[in-house]
Design a protein around this motif. Structure first.
Motif, PDB file in Angstrom:
ATOM      1  N   LEU A 177      -0.792   3.510  42.140  1.00 51.23           N
ATOM      2  CA  LEU A 177      -1.321   2.284  42.735  1.00 51.23           C
ATOM      3  C   LEU A 177      -1.909   2.542  44.111  1.00 51.23           C
ATOM      4  O   LEU A 177      -2.875   1.879  44.518  1.00 51.23           O
ATOM      5  N   VAL A 183      -3.962   0.474  37.133  1.00 54.81           N
ATOM      6  CA  VAL A 183      -3.293  -0.762  37.552  1.00 54.81           C
ATOM      7  C   VAL A 183      -2.888  -1.593  36.338  1.00 54.81           C
ATOM      8  O   VAL A 183      -1.747  -2.071  36.242  1.00 54.81           O
ATOM      9  N   ALA A 198       1.193  -4.189  41.129  1.00 56.46           N
ATOM     10  CA  ALA A 198       0.004  -4.263  40.277  1.00 56.46           C
ATOM     11  C   ALA A 198      -0.490  -5.694  40.160  1.00 56.46           C
ATOM     12  O   ALA A 198      -1.699  -5.954  40.156  1.00 56.46           O
TER      13      ALA A 198
END
Length: 348
Positions: A177, A183, A198
């Motif tokens: 991330l 993601v 996310a």
């Protein structure tokens, strides 16, 4: 002859020998000690004896020489420690390193300095798979942090999605991330903390989709969708989620009939507490209607009261509505008390 199936047992051997009674200062190592005598001397409380044993282990080819030297690399006496550290690198080829990795993972935690950590970090690429599979939890987690720059994206995603250690999954998921990679995949398969991050990166549309997520941590993530999508979460089984819902709905219009229905004893305490909190907030502008402060659809009847009744009678009414005394009772009693001053309640 001393042999251990698990190389980590040398740490316990070192501790046991050091604590043995009958310590005599000034002991000297024999010219030709047996392997057992040399191993015990290397763990003795006498620093001079340990130093002499390290000198003998430097030229020894016995399998216990390297584990004992590694233990002395974190010795609390400087001369012993420095002598062992000058010997170990020449003995630590790749097969020996793989065999002693579990021991190094434990010794690294002795916080004298970062020598052992640096030793392992320098040799990490050659033994990467073995380090990532260590049984020791703390060493395994450290290894994954160190290996983030050595692992490809596909391997990181696999670990973040399937590894049995949730901390390791968080380490690899957060690394992806941080790069803005994978993601959507992590939102579907990551651990709750990774899915929360996310969700933040994907925005409001994804937040609405995941209001029914299996994790209460994800459901309670503070992202601002429309109030209509959040309102059903007042009955969420997680108190943490309802607390976040109350924070979100404060200052927004919520139908009082909906909130009053949630005060029913059929609902858990945290749901009734959330409804009472929003009812208290609703009794202030700008959402307080001028003509009907509380919905006339909810007009309970109460037993007759004397002229001397006070706040205790209001608490009894709240207890009747909510289904028993709790911290919710005080909040509901204030709501009903305010209502009784504006709209007289009928009596039986």
């Amino acid at each position: 002859m001393i042999e251990f199936e698990d190389v980590r047992q040398w740490v316990e051997f070192d501790r046991t020998v050091r604590r043995e009674p009958g310590y005599r200062r000034g002991r000297r190592l024999r010219r030709r000690p047996s392997r057992e005598e040399l191993a015990e001397a290397a763990c003795n409380r006498d620093g001079y004896l340990r130093e002499a044993a390290v000198e003998r282990l430097a030229v020894s080819t016995d399998p216990e020489a390297l584990p004992l030297l590694l233990i002395r690399c974190v010795d609390w006496v400087g001369p012993v420690r420095e002598l062992a550290r000058s010997i170990v690198p020449s003995k630590l080829d790749e097969p020996a390193l793989r065999a002693t990795l579990p021991l190094i993972g434990i010794l690294r935690r002795r916080l004298l300095d970062d020598w052992m950590t640096t030793l392992l970090r320098e040799r990490l690429p050659s033994v990467l798979d073995a380090v990532l599979a260590l049984e020791d939890r703390e060493a395994r987690r450290w290894a994954h942090r160190e290996a983030l720059g050595l692992l490809p994206r596909e391997r990181l995603l696999e670990i973040a999605s399937t590894h049995h250690d949730f901390v390791v999954r968080s380490i690899c998921g957060n690394a992806l991330l941080d790069r803005g990679e994978c993601v959507e995949e992590l939102l579907a398969a990551g651990v709750p903390k990774v899915r929360m991050r996310a969700l933040t990166l994907l925005g409001v549309d994804a937040a609405v989709t995941h209001l029914a997520d299996r994790s209460s941590a994800v459901r309670s993530r503070r992202i601002a969708p429309e109030p209509a999508a959040v309102r059903p979460l007042l009955t969420d089984p997680s108190p943490a989620v309802t607390r976040e819902v109350v924070k979100f709905l404060r200052g927004r219009f919520v139908d009082p009939a909906t909130l009053l229905a949630l005060l029913s004893p059929d609902h858990p305490v945290h749901t009734r507490r959330a409804a009472a909190a929003l009812l208290r907030d609703r009794d202030t502008p700008p959402w307080r209607p001028k003509s009907k402060p509380i919905s006339t659809a909810f007009r309970p009847t109460w037993p007759a009261r004397s002229a001397s009744s006070s706040r205790n009678s209001r608490d009894q009414r709240a207890s009747h509505v909510i289904g028993g005394p709790s911290r919710v009772t005080g909040g509901a009693s204030r709501v009903i008390g305010e209502a009784s001053r504006v709209m007289p309640l009928s009596h039986a």
